[in-house]
Every structure is written in C-alpha cells, then in structure tokens.
Design an enzyme around this catalytic site. Structure first.
Site, mmCIF file in Angstrom:
data_model
loop_
_atom_site.group_PDB
_atom_site.id
_atom_site.type_symbol
_atom_site.label_atom_id
_atom_site.label_comp_id
_atom_site.label_asym_id
_atom_site.label_seq_id
_atom_site.Cartn_x
_atom_site.Cartn_y
_atom_site.Cartn_z
ATOM 1 N N HIS A 166 -4.842 1.478 7.201
ATOM 2 C CA HIS A 166 -3.481 1.996 7.385
ATOM 3 C C HIS A 166 -3.246 3.191 6.452
ATOM 4 O O HIS A 166 -2.727 4.235 6.874
ATOM 5 C CB HIS A 166 -2.476 0.871 7.085
ATOM 6 C CG HIS A 166 -1.037 1.267 7.176
ATOM 7 N ND1 HIS A 166 -0.172 0.756 8.111
ATOM 8 C CD2 HIS A 166 -0.294 2.123 6.420
ATOM 9 C CE1 HIS A 166 1.036 1.285 7.945
ATOM 10 N NE2 HIS A 166 0.985 2.114 6.924
ATOM 11 N N GLU A 167 -3.675 3.043 5.189
ATOM 12 C CA GLU A 167 -3.443 4.123 4.212
ATOM 13 C C GLU A 167 -4.320 5.332 4.496
ATOM 14 O O GLU A 167 -3.877 6.469 4.378
ATOM 15 C CB GLU A 167 -3.688 3.614 2.781
ATOM 16 C CG GLU A 167 -2.848 2.419 2.355
ATOM 17 C CD GLU A 167 -1.358 2.575 2.633
ATOM 18 O OE1 GLU A 167 -0.694 1.554 2.839
ATOM 19 O OE2 GLU A 167 -0.866 3.726 2.677
ATOM 20 N N HIS A 198 -2.850 7.567 6.956
ATOM 21 C CA HIS A 198 -1.827 8.459 6.400
ATOM 22 C C HIS A 198 -2.456 9.761 5.898
ATOM 23 O O HIS A 198 -1.853 10.827 6.020
ATOM 24 C CB HIS A 198 -1.080 7.795 5.233
ATOM 25 C CG HIS A 198 0.065 6.910 5.640
ATOM 26 N ND1 HIS A 198 1.128 7.347 6.392
ATOM 27 C CD2 HIS A 198 0.302 5.618 5.376
ATOM 28 C CE1 HIS A 198 1.975 6.353 6.586
ATOM 29 N NE2 HIS A 198 1.501 5.280 5.981
ATOM 30 N N GLY A 245 0.851 -1.190 0.000
ATOM 31 C CA GLY A 245 0.000 0.000 0.000
ATOM 32 C C GLY A 245 0.879 1.230 0.000
ATOM 33 O O GLY A 245 2.073 1.156 0.303
ATOM 34 N N CYS A 304 5.489 -0.066 7.613
ATOM 35 C CA CYS A 304 5.241 1.188 6.910
ATOM 36 C C CYS A 304 6.502 1.588 6.141
ATOM 37 O O CYS A 304 7.603 1.573 6.706
ATOM 38 C CB CYS A 304 4.861 2.286 7.901
ATOM 39 S SG CYS A 304 4.390 3.822 7.077
ATOM 40 N N LEU A 305 6.325 1.955 4.909
ATOM 41 C CA LEU A 305 7.484 2.346 4.085
ATOM 42 C C LEU A 305 8.157 3.595 4.653
ATOM 43 O O LEU A 305 9.317 3.858 4.368
ATOM 44 C CB LEU A 305 7.022 2.603 2.642
ATOM 45 C CG LEU A 305 6.438 1.387 1.918
ATOM 46 C CD1 LEU A 305 5.923 1.777 0.552
ATOM 47 C CD2 LEU A 305 7.440 0.252 1.819
ATOM 48 N N GLN A 351 3.024 10.178 1.571
ATOM 49 C CA GLN A 351 4.311 9.484 1.693
ATOM 50 C C GLN A 351 5.273 9.827 0.561
ATOM 51 O O GLN A 351 6.483 9.617 0.707
ATOM 52 C CB GLN A 351 4.104 7.967 1.715
ATOM 53 C CG GLN A 351 3.400 7.477 2.974
ATOM 54 C CD GLN A 351 3.297 5.991 2.990
ATOM 55 O OE1 GLN A 351 2.403 5.418 2.358
ATOM 56 N NE2 GLN A 351 4.210 5.328 3.686
#
Ligand SMILES: O=C(CSC(=O)[C@H](Cc1ccccc1)CC(F)(F)F)c1ccccc1
Ligand SMILES: [Zn+2]
Length: 157
Positions: free
Chosen positions: A142-143, A146, A47, A100-101, A52
């Site tokens: 999760h996204e 963000h 994702g 998480c990236l 991000q």
C-alpha cells in the site's frame, strides 16, 4: 518534531511518482522521518508514505499493530524504509481491508500479494533485504503504491 498535514486524495502530489532520496545525512531528511513517525502515530495509522505529507520522496514507514479489523496483526516496531524496492512478490494473494489516511472514512477489501521481499535503506543508510507476509506485506505494498502515485481506491475492483 511536528505533526504534519496529510494530503487529501485530490492533491496532485499523491498522483505522481516520488523521487529517490540521495542524501540521507541531510538533517532535513532526518527531521522528515521524525515528523512522519509523529504524524503516523497521531493519525492512528499503520503506515505512511512521504508524499502523503507533501514530500515527493521515496520514504515509507510501516507500523503494524493489532486493530479492530486485524485483531491478530503483529505489533511491530515502526520500520522506516528509504528507497524501498519490492524485489519479489508472491503470485499468491490474500484479500483484506485497507484504508488510507488520505481517503478518510473509506475502507475496502483489496487483494494483495501474500508475501514479498523488499530491499531498502534504513534511516542510517544501511541496505537491508527482508521478507514480509500477511498484514505487514499489505501495508508495504500500500505504501509503495503511494511512492508511484497510486491510491488503493484505484485498485479496488
Ligand atoms: O489504521 C488504519 C487506518 S488507514 C492506514 O493506516 C493506512 C495504511 C494501511 C492500512 C490498512 C491496510 C494497508 C495500509 C495509512 C496510509 F494511508 F498512510 F497508508 C487501518 C485501516 C484499515 C485496516 C487496518 C488499519
Ligand atoms: Zn494510503
């Protein structure tokens, strides 16, 4: 198509709310969507959210695929969601690993709603309502966090 730099957890953009997309026909938006997809795939993520890659816009991509922590995760075509809204989410939760990236190297179990209903615009501007469960529902929650400036580490008990 470019692979974009990914904001680290201390970047202010990850701690502020993103703005709704108003003009999906803008070529810059369509290019951003392509670049987010390429960046997600290059990073081996499941994702990604526009903040991000330093774009303060309400855009997410969910791209579940089987992985070591979720061997039975569904393999899905990446879904681009513009201005996603979670219309309903189950009180029932399930706990699973998240990463998480923007927080490389950290994984933690986290409880999320097991099921949810989302309304979003496709990249062509069509309004869609869809139900998700399990790992894909986790990715979407999760996204969407963000987009509201919330990192998963802030939810870990
Ligand atoms: O592929 C990853 C790397 S982290 C990842 O893909 C994030 C998405 C994600 C992974 C796991 C659970 C929920 C969301 C991407 C982010 F940061 F942009 F949101 C992964 C991590 C833990 C479990 C399963 C897969
Ligand atoms: Zn993340």
């Amino acid at each position: 198509t470019r692979i974009l730099p990914i904001a680290a957890a201390d970047e202010p953009i990850l701690h502020q709310p993103a703005r709704a997309v108003t003009d999906l026909s803008d070529p810059a938006i369509q290019r951003l969507l392509d670049d987010m997809l390429a960046t997600l795939q290059a990073a081996n993520g499941v994702g990604i959210a526009a903040p991000q890659v330093f774009a303060p816009l309400r855009i997410i991509i969910a791209a579940s695929r089987p992985n070591p922590r979720y061997p039975d995760a569904p393999l899905m075509e990446p879904v681009v969601m513009v201005n996603p809204q979670i219309l309903w989410q189950s009180a029932e939760t399930c706990t699973g690993w998240e990463g998480c990236l923007s927080v490389p190297g950290l994984r933690s179990p986290l409880a999320r709603s097991a099921r949810l209903r989302v309304r979003y615009l496709t990249r062509r501007g069509d309004s869609v309502e869809a139900d998700y469960e399990g790992f894909i529902a986790r990715i979407i929650q999760h996204e969407c966090d963000h987009l509201d400036g919330i990192l998963f580490v802030e939810r870990v008990e």
